[in-house]
Design a protein around this motif. Structure first.
Motif, short mmCIF file in Angstrom:
data_model
loop_
_atom_site.label_atom_id
_atom_site.label_comp_id
_atom_site.label_asym_id
_atom_site.label_seq_id
_atom_site.Cartn_x
_atom_site.Cartn_y
_atom_site.Cartn_z
N VAL A 430 0.84 -1.21 0.00
CA VAL A 430 0.00 0.00 0.00
C VAL A 430 0.87 1.25 0.00
O VAL A 430 0.57 2.23 -0.69
CB VAL A 430 -0.96 -0.02 1.20
CG1 VAL A 430 -1.74 1.29 1.28
CG2 VAL A 430 -1.94 -1.17 1.07
N LEU A 431 1.97 1.25 0.75
CA LEU A 431 2.87 2.40 0.72
C LEU A 431 3.54 2.54 -0.65
O LEU A 431 3.80 3.66 -1.10
CB LEU A 431 3.93 2.25 1.82
CG LEU A 431 3.44 2.53 3.23
CD1 LEU A 431 4.53 2.25 4.25
CD2 LEU A 431 2.98 3.98 3.36
N ALA A 432 3.82 1.42 -1.31
CA ALA A 432 4.34 1.51 -2.67
C ALA A 432 3.32 2.16 -3.61
O ALA A 432 3.67 2.98 -4.46
CB ALA A 432 4.74 0.12 -3.17
N MET A 433 2.04 1.79 -3.46
CA MET A 433 1.00 2.40 -4.28
C MET A 433 0.87 3.90 -4.00
O MET A 433 0.71 4.70 -4.92
CB MET A 433 -0.34 1.70 -4.02
CG MET A 433 -0.40 0.27 -4.49
SD MET A 433 -2.00 -0.49 -4.10
CE MET A 433 -1.70 -2.18 -4.59
N LEU A 434 0.95 4.28 -2.73
CA LEU A 434 0.87 5.70 -2.41
C LEU A 434 2.09 6.45 -2.94
O LEU A 434 2.00 7.62 -3.32
CB LEU A 434 0.76 5.89 -0.89
CG LEU A 434 -0.56 5.40 -0.27
CD1 LEU A 434 -0.57 5.66 1.23
CD2 LEU A 434 -1.76 6.07 -0.92
N GLY A 435 3.26 5.79 -2.99
CA GLY A 435 4.42 6.41 -3.61
C GLY A 435 4.19 6.65 -5.09
O GLY A 435 4.61 7.68 -5.64
#
Length: 615
Positions: A430-435
């Protein structure tokens, strides 16, 4: 007796008035009219006595006006915030850190009892979550720095690696079997779930695939192949683990991509109905899944059986009330509610923080959804537009499915609450997607103009973020668009003389016909446009190579009206100010991609060798 007292009161009042008058007369020494001065002094004293009441009424009216204008002030403040060029980028950063911090706090609160009972430490699960959150922030930073060109180049290899990992996890001895499912790799005591990694890979590869095939007359076969066959292979591998919840999220990703890519509604509805039927069949095929579904439908009334977890979540929410019992004071986490730190962490939030805490979580995800769709709406790159819209739909769907089955509106599926539920690989992805969302926000036209023209901010200097490059069509995309235009016009180009030597009407916007008036625009199905843009685009933008000027009656020419303003990535949108117009002298009204002077674009002095339009 009463008459005497009343007379005495009247005498005293008269004496007081006389004393006041004598005092006023004595104060006036040089005045020619002592009686007038006394009257003025008396009026001043009377006004002084009435002044406090006037001040109170004025303060009350001022407070009422401020209260009435408070919503307007808030709306103006929000509008000024969203009008900044980097507003989307800053909001994504804020939401990522807020949700991550809030999730760590709730994981510590929800997992302390279970961690102590299983491992002898209340901080065991919390420490693992902190490690994955730190790794997720590193991945967030990498996704923020990676160029879009490089991201698209490695889209297909990353998808192939994700599918390979899904196959390896099913091999006994390679994948770890836990609770009847083989879903994880255990590396140095840390478990990694490849089915979570495939979500990011599918979002990137699917967006790259559909953006590469962006055409107005793209066939259904080009939209579905090879996206749907690869997605079906991924779903089969995930079902074999088994993992129905991740299979549902893969279906959501593919459905969102096909919707935003412009799949016809009839075909999309057929796929949606087929997916729902398949999900119901898979849910009823397994014993524990069918019991969950039947318990939700009321077919099984067993408080200690299939409906135990959902019932305990309802008790926890009811115990919280409006304001909650306090952070860390939950009773359900004392082994009453299974998986309190994972799938049902929203019940712990509702118990400890009450209804207000639950509404706060819902508001944060709604705000994140608005930011994601705002980035998708403002992006000019088809790849970024499709990828950001799909990621936003995926995060929102996971959040509201989780909240839905916790509060009893949906059957229990096991989908986690993004960034809040305990789950290392889920937090990482999810943090990769937000990045990726933050990276797309930095490539908005106004953001590119601000970052290119001005000096980088303090945060950008600390993070050493590269300057984003505005989107320009590649040579292949330009040739494909021209080929589509020739096909739509029956093989005739604008301005090409026919047998009579006159220019033929081709249906392009701005191309003159035999009467000297612009021809009617060619009908277009409007594929690969956002749903909210489809309704607004009543008149398509002028085609490439077509004239943007129309003849006037007096022999002069004037630019044809355009419904879509051109975008200059270094000067911003036209009409936004004289400074921006002066910074972009190469802008032309109605052009999709404007020209920029050599002094403004240092990359134009270098030889391209066929790499025009790439980033």
């Amino acid at each position: 007796m009463s008459r005497v007292s009343s007379d005495k009161t009247a005498v005293d009042a008269a004496a007081v008035d006389d004393g006041d008058l004598d005092d006023a007369t004595d104060d006036v020494t040089d005045g020619e009219n002592p009686s007038g001065a006394a009257r003025n002094t008396a009026s001043e004293r009377a006004s002084a006595r009435s002044r406090p009441g006037a001040d109170v009424s004025a303060a009350a009216s001022t407070a009422a006006s401020v209260t009435a204008s408070l919503p307007a002030l808030i709306i103006d403040a929000v509008r000024s915030l969203l009008a900044r060029p980097l507003a989307s980028y800053q909001l994504v950063l804020t939401m990522a850190f807020m949700l991550t911090a809030f999730g760590l706090v709730m994981v510590l609160s929800a997992s302390s009892v279970e961690g102590y009972s299983q491992e002898g430490s209340s901080y065991g699960l919390f420490t693992t979550q902190v490690i994955f959150a730190g790794l997720g922030l590193i991945v967030f930073y990498l996704m923020l720095r990676v160029p879009v060109r490089l991201l698209r180049r490695f889209a297909a290899p990353s998808m192939a690696i994700a599918i390979l990992l899904l196959g390896l996890v099913l091999i006994p001895g390679v994948g770890t079997l836990s609770q009847g499912a083989r879903r994880w790799f255990v590396i140095s005591g840390v478990s990694v779930q490849p089915s979570e990694l495939v979500k990011v890979a599918l979002c990137i590869w699917g967006a790259h695939l559909l953006a590469s095939r962006r055409r107005d007359n793209a066939s259904i076969k080009e939209l579905l192949i090879p996206l749907v066959p690869v997605a079906m292979l991924v779903c089969v591998l995930i079902i074999l683990e088994p993992n129905l919840s991740t299979t549902i999220t893969i279906a959501i990703i593919v459905g969102a991509m096909l919707w935003f890519a412009g799949l016809p509604i009839k075909v999309f509805s057929a796929f949606a109905v087929s997916g729902v039927i398949l999900a119901v069949i898979l849910a009823l095929a397994e014993g524990y899944r069918s019991q969950r579904v039947m318990s939700f439908l009321g077919g099984i009334d067993d408080p200690q059986g299939a409906g135990y977890q959902a019932r305990q979540a309802t008790y926890a929410l009811a115990n919280g009330g409006v304001f909650g019992v306090g952070l860390g004071q939950s009773s359900a986490k004392w082994n009453y509610l299974p998986n309190a730190h994972n799938d049902f962490i929203f019940a712990i939030i509702g118990e400890e923080l009450g209804l207000l805490g639950g509404l706060l979580v819902v508001f944060l995800f709604v705000l994140l959804g608005y930011i994601g769709f705002r980035i998708a709406h403002r992006s000019t790159d088809p790849f970024l537009r499709l990828m950001t819209a799909t990621i936003t739909v995926l995060i929102l769907a996971q959040a509201f499915i989780n909240i839905g089955y916790v509060i009893g509106l949906l059957p229990v599926t096991g989908i986690q609450l993004p960034l809040i539920s305990a789950g290392g690989t889920s937090t990482l992805t999810v943090l990769a997607m937000l990045g990726l969302l933050a990276n797309a926000a930095r490539h908005e036209p106004e953001a590119v103009a601000a970052l290119t023209a001005g000096t980088p901010g303090r945060l950008a200097r600390v993070l050493r973020l590269p300057t984003p490059v505005g989107y320009r069509q590649s040579r292949a995309e330009t040739l494909r668009d021209r080929l589509d235009q020739r096909r739509s016009s029956g093989g005739r180009t604008a301005g090409h003389p026919g047998a009579s030597g006159r220019p033929r009407a081709t249906g392009r916007t701005g191309a003159p016909n035999r009467r000297g008036r612009p021809a009617e625009p060619a009908p277009s199905r409007g594929r690969f446009t956002m749903p909210w843009k489809r309704a607004k685009s009543a008149e398509p933008a002028p085609a490439r190579g077509a004239s943007t000027r129309r003849p006037a009656t007096g022999g002069r020419t004037r630019p044809a009206p355009s419904t879509r303003a051109g975008v200059d990535y270094r000067g911003g949108y036209p009409g936004a100010g004289s400074a921006r117009r002066s910074a972009s002298p190469g802008w032309r009204a109605g052009a999709h991609q404007p020209r920029t002077p050599r002094s403004a674009d240092p990359g134009r002095d270098r030889p391209t060798h066929g790499r025009v339009g790439r980033r």
